[in-house]
Enzyme design. Sequence first.
Site, PDB file in Angstrom:
ATOM      1  N   GLU A   1       6.203  -1.510   8.111  1.00 47.19           N
ATOM      2  CA  GLU A   1       7.182  -1.638   9.435  1.00 47.19           C
ATOM      3  C   GLU A   1       6.337  -0.711  11.016  1.00 47.19           C
ATOM      4  O   GLU A   1       5.999   0.010  10.051  1.00 47.19           O
ATOM      5  CB  GLU A   1       8.458  -1.436   9.343  1.00 47.19           C
ATOM      6  CG  GLU A   1       9.335  -1.858   8.647  1.00 47.19           C
ATOM      7  CD  GLU A   1      11.212  -1.030   9.303  1.00 47.19           C
ATOM      8  OE1 GLU A   1      11.195  -0.605   9.865  1.00 47.19           O
ATOM      9  OE2 GLU A   1      11.681  -1.610   8.037  1.00 47.19           O
TER      10      GLU A   1
ATOM     11  N   GLU B   1      12.890   3.202   3.018  1.00 46.29           N
ATOM     12  CA  GLU B   1      13.311   4.498   4.012  1.00 46.29           C
ATOM     13  C   GLU B   1      13.852   5.653   3.748  1.00 46.29           C
ATOM     14  O   GLU B   1      15.565   5.633   4.006  1.00 46.29           O
ATOM     15  CB  GLU B   1      14.054   4.231   6.016  1.00 46.29           C
ATOM     16  CG  GLU B   1      12.515   3.601   6.578  1.00 46.29           C
ATOM     17  CD  GLU B   1      12.864   2.970   8.054  1.00 46.29           C
ATOM     18  OE1 GLU B   1      11.719   2.663   8.158  1.00 46.29           O
ATOM     19  OE2 GLU B   1      13.582   3.534   7.896  1.00 46.29           O
TER      20      GLU B   1
END
Length: 437
Positions: free
Chosen positions: A351, A168
């Site tokens: 995720e 991320e």
Amino acid sequence: MFSVDRKDFGPGFTFGVATAAYQIEGGQDDGRGASIWDSFSSTPGNVHNGDTGAVACNHYELWPQDLDLIRDGGFDGYRFSFSWPRLIPEGTGAINPAGVDFYDRLIDGMLARGIKPYATLYHWDLPSALQDKGGWMNRDIAGWFADYAALVAQKFGDRLQATATINEPWCVAFLSHYLGIHAPGYRDVRAAARAMHHVLFAHGTAIDALRANGAKNLGIVLNLEKAEAASDNPEDLAAMNMGDAVFNRWYLGGILKGQYPEDVTTWLGDNLPRDYQRDMEVVSRPLDWLGINYYTRGIYRASTDGSRPFEQIKGDLEKTDMGWEIYPKGLSDLLVRVSNEYTKIPLYVTENGMAEVEGDDDPRRVHYYDDHLKAVLSARAQGADVRGYFAWSLLDNYEWAEGYNKRFGIVHVDYETQQRTPKASYRAFQGMLHNTR
């Protein structure tokens, strides 16, 4: 139980669970160095209840039972992260042998249980010694990170199923250097602009270092959101476009096309590193796969603050305990968009999950996962080459600025006793997967 079946995804599809080092490991007395999350979390006002990850889920000692949970749940893979300060306490230089030994045990433990190791080099726990030198604002981090990547490849690469460089990068750069919500907690456009580029430049240098040291199956993990406008007004549509550029297109375009969106480079202007364009060939090194983390959508409207290019507002859909809207269609839309507009390399949902209130009987979480698994099937039916899905998270854990106040786990953790108790969502996965890896 889920309404989907494993066979719906075809042969070779990977089902896994995901965690991150600082959120679960604890074990800080083995020579591990300090990280930016140690100092950020110990600073009053930064984290709910002043919680830190000093103990977390004590995965450092309890990893065997955690791996047993993964195996018994029928999962194929475990997405975990290495702790940079555990392996190289000062970020550069001397290696911590106890850290190497820990990950040797962990990886060998996965392989002994038939679990495929999916590793991430960096999940936000930057060594504090490197933050002292400017961290992600310092161009030199590309070299530091490449050296760390080379170490991981040399010590563990032959046993890893896949390796991601960074988890991320939007959070590493924008959330942490512009919005100030995560460590190191800057609210500075120049800091953000530099971090936004350096994090992707370092990703590229790490890809080179991994490949040079024999590592295979390399990628990066992006968090993406479905960007939507609050209305059809031109001002709100423009805000949505800018929000999409900052959140999604900066990272997708930089990594997969070697181009940043012009509207963002114009906005950042001279705050960007000088001659950053020369780095774009490294930023866009070829990858073997792309990971996508997805949780919700973003609804944008024209900013009422002239210093900001957009504002986000809350929608009216059902929300998780984090206040995030539950929007499975956004996942299928994003997977199809990335496949159609950016790349044909394999995609993984690395995720996906929800925070839910305390309790082991979690019907909303079961429903959430079921709907998002159906969204993956929808994306595949539309031509997206999605090869795997990792639930976030195996365990209730340290949820960054939210401390221990939010629970994402499919396994409940009693933080006082460290007792693990599978929830209904774990049982739903177990029933679907039925240990038929």
